[in-house]
Design a protein around this motif. Structure first.
Motif, PDB file in Angstrom:
ATOM      1  N   THR A  81      27.356  -7.388  16.275  1.00 17.93           N
ATOM      2  CA  THR A  81      27.791  -6.553  17.404  1.00 17.93           C
ATOM      3  C   THR A  81      27.804  -5.058  17.116  1.00 17.93           C
ATOM      4  O   THR A  81      27.736  -4.261  18.044  1.00 17.93           O
ATOM      5  N   HIS A  82      27.970  -4.676  15.852  1.00 21.02           N
ATOM      6  CA  HIS A  82      27.906  -3.257  15.481  1.00 21.02           C
ATOM      7  C   HIS A  82      27.833  -3.128  13.971  1.00 21.02           C
ATOM      8  O   HIS A  82      27.794  -4.134  13.271  1.00 21.02           O
ATOM      9  N   ALA A  83      27.805  -1.876  13.486  1.00 20.84           N
ATOM     10  CA  ALA A  83      27.466  -1.640  12.075  1.00 20.84           C
ATOM     11  C   ALA A  83      28.645  -1.720  11.114  1.00 20.84           C
ATOM     12  O   ALA A  83      28.435  -1.660   9.902  1.00 20.84           O
ATOM     13  N   GLY A  85      31.055  -3.071   8.524  1.00 26.47           N
ATOM     14  CA  GLY A  85      30.821  -4.179   7.596  1.00 26.47           C
ATOM     15  C   GLY A  85      31.590  -5.447   7.909  1.00 26.47           C
ATOM     16  O   GLY A  85      31.108  -6.554   7.653  1.00 26.47           O
ATOM     17  N   ASP A  86      32.790  -5.298   8.493  1.00 25.58           N
ATOM     18  CA  ASP A  86      33.603  -6.501   8.756  1.00 25.58           C
ATOM     19  C   ASP A  86      33.011  -7.382   9.851  1.00 25.58           C
ATOM     20  O   ASP A  86      33.557  -8.443  10.158  1.00 25.58           O
ATOM     21  N   HIS A  87      31.885  -6.959  10.420  1.00 28.12           N
ATOM     22  CA  HIS A  87      31.243  -7.772  11.452  1.00 28.12           C
ATOM     23  C   HIS A  87      29.874  -8.326  11.044  1.00 28.12           C
ATOM     24  O   HIS A  87      29.306  -9.131  11.774  1.00 28.12           O
ATOM     25  N   TRP A  88      29.368  -7.899   9.851  1.00 35.82           N
ATOM     26  CA  TRP A  88      28.023  -8.406   9.518  1.00 35.82           C
ATOM     27  C   TRP A  88      27.733  -8.605   8.039  1.00 35.82           C
ATOM     28  O   TRP A  88      26.669  -9.119   7.695  1.00 35.82           O
ATOM     29  N   ALA A 204      33.584  -7.920  21.125  1.00 40.14           N
ATOM     30  CA  ALA A 204      33.654  -7.310  19.791  1.00 40.14           C
ATOM     31  C   ALA A 204      34.635  -6.127  19.824  1.00 40.14           C
ATOM     32  O   ALA A 204      35.655  -6.204  20.499  1.00 40.14           O
ATOM     33  N   ASP A 205      34.303  -5.049  19.141  1.00 38.26           N
ATOM     34  CA  ASP A 205      35.309  -4.003  18.953  1.00 38.26           C
ATOM     35  C   ASP A 205      35.417  -3.013  20.117  1.00 38.26           C
ATOM     36  O   ASP A 205      36.020  -1.945  19.977  1.00 38.26           O
ATOM     37  N   LEU A 206      34.864  -3.384  21.266  1.00 32.94           N
ATOM     38  CA  LEU A 206      35.196  -2.622  22.477  1.00 32.94           C
ATOM     39  C   LEU A 206      36.553  -3.074  22.994  1.00 32.94           C
ATOM     40  O   LEU A 206      37.160  -2.402  23.827  1.00 32.94           O
ATOM     41  N   GLY A 241      37.230  -8.095  19.346  1.00 32.09           N
ATOM     42  CA  GLY A 241      36.810  -7.993  17.952  1.00 32.09           C
ATOM     43  C   GLY A 241      37.966  -8.252  17.006  1.00 32.09           C
ATOM     44  O   GLY A 241      37.773  -8.715  15.881  1.00 32.09           O
ATOM     45  N   HIS A 242      39.175  -7.949  17.471  1.00 28.72           N
ATOM     46  CA  HIS A 242      40.383  -8.145  16.661  1.00 28.72           C
ATOM     47  C   HIS A 242      41.527  -8.551  17.578  1.00 28.72           C
ATOM     48  O   HIS A 242      41.716  -7.949  18.632  1.00 28.72           O
ATOM     49  N   GLY A 243      42.291  -9.575  17.155  1.00 29.27           N
ATOM     50  CA  GLY A 243      43.425 -10.033  17.953  1.00 29.27           C
ATOM     51  C   GLY A 243      43.092 -11.320  18.683  1.00 29.27           C
ATOM     52  O   GLY A 243      41.959 -11.819  18.619  1.00 29.27           O
TER      53      GLY A 243
HETATM   54 ZN   LIG Z   1      36.011  -4.544  13.545  1.00 27.40          ZN
END
Ligand SMILES: [Zn+2]
Length: 343
Positions: A81-83, A85-88, A204-206, A241-243
């Protein structure tokens, strides 16, 4: 799994959560630093994974938990979903023949990310500096707490195989996944995955639920526009992305937060206050009481710093370790200033 990655009792249940219609969320309580969520969409004979967590051990655990639903539908597609590190950084655990895609903006940003080797070094250094007295020790302990649950020494980076501009439709096992790049907001290349036949959207983190969001890129208006675009898709279930898993109400709460913070930052800017002073004043305001209860409120400092840069017409935050270290020093200061105020 009723604990956080650090082993503390968690506020809600994590692990693989079914969302219905062959979709799942992988939830890592409580959603703080590095505790990122992921997703799974199972089709006829093939599946897609959305994000792969911060290290290979975590990704391995997740894929093992997904073994049941994917037994007759192996993972053929992965979406980053984005750059961040905790996502890829878990990508290398995916089956070798699974294709990985992301937005072209995120793909470019991945080349500029700190490397796992650099993070492993930082983890080691903060372990040492955390023993120092004073501010250096305070910052060291803060960052160490954030990196502790992860093993960056054994991460082999596997970059996406391709990328897309704007939007793309992916087919997996007869199902359509609608990918849309809605950044810059949290980062330059944030994308969402919408599964229309399930009414499920991976934001994700939006979207952060019960957790203070971080704006690395901005501007804030672009993040608010992204949230409006998510609402317009009318998905009933929205994975942050979190929660914990949420829905449109949580997206609206995030939009209210940014609208509030935008005004508060503008007022502080008019008074000439720098980021640290501005953040402490903003979080100390009675209006902020509800937001202070969100996890990691101290990282409001990062968003305030970035929003001030936008107000001053400065470019994006330089992605250097020195700039990040200075930010985390201030984040740790906000944490101390909030002190016992935090529940
Ligand atoms: Zn994140």
């Amino acid at each position: 799994m009723h604990t956080t990655l650090a082993g503390a009792p968690s506020a809600f249940e994590g692990g693989l959560r079914p969302l219905g219609s062959g979709t799942w969320a992988w939830i890592q309580p409580d959603g703080g630093w590095g505790e990122a969520n992921a997703g799974l969409v199972v089709g006829d004979g093939a599946s897609a994974v959305i994000d792969t967590l911060w290290d290979q051990r975590r990704c391995r655990e997740m894929l093992a938990a997904m073994a049941g639903p994917t037994a007759d539908a192996p993972v053929r597609l992965a979406i980053n979903t984005h750059a961040d590190g905790d996502h890829w950084w878990g990508n290398a655990e995916l089956p070798a023949d699974a294709r990985i895609t992301t937005s072209s903006e995120a793909r470019t940003a991945m080349d500029e990310e700190e490397t796992p080797r650099g993070m492993a070094r930082l983890r080691r250094l903060t372990g040492l500096s955390g023993r120092l007295p004073g501010r250096a020790g305070e910052m060291g302990r803060y960052v160490r707490g954030m990196l502790e649950p992860f093993d960056f020494r054994h991460v082999d980076l596997r970059l996406p195989d391709d990328s897309f501009h704007g939007s793309a439709t992916e087919e997996v096992g007869g199902r359509a996944l609608e990918l849309r790049m809605l950044g810059p907001a949290h980062t330059v290349g944030d994308l969402i995955v919408h599964v229309p036949d399930a009414g499920v959207l991976y934001a994700a983190d939006l979207l952060f639920v019960g957790v203070t969001p971080v704006m690395w890129a901005g501007p804030v208006d672009s993040w608010i526009a992204a949230l409006n675009a998510i609402l317009a898709l009318d998905a009933g279930t929205i994975v942050p992305g979190h929660g914990p898993v949420g829905g449109p109400d949580e997206v609206r709460a995030m939009r209210d937060y940014w609208t509030w913070l935008e005004q508060a930052v503008a007022a502080q800017h008019r008074m000439g206050h720098k980021a640290l002073e501005a953040t402490i004043e903003i979080l100390g305001d009675p209006d902020a009481a509800a937001y202070r209860r969100w996890l990691v409120p101290e990282r409001t400092l990062i968003s305030v710093s970035v929003m001030q840069r936008h107000l001053e017409g400065d470019g994006p935050l330089p992605r250097t370790t020195a700039v990040r270290a200075a930010l985390f020093d201030q984040v740790a200061s906000v944490r101390r200033a909030l002190g016992d105020d935090l529940g």
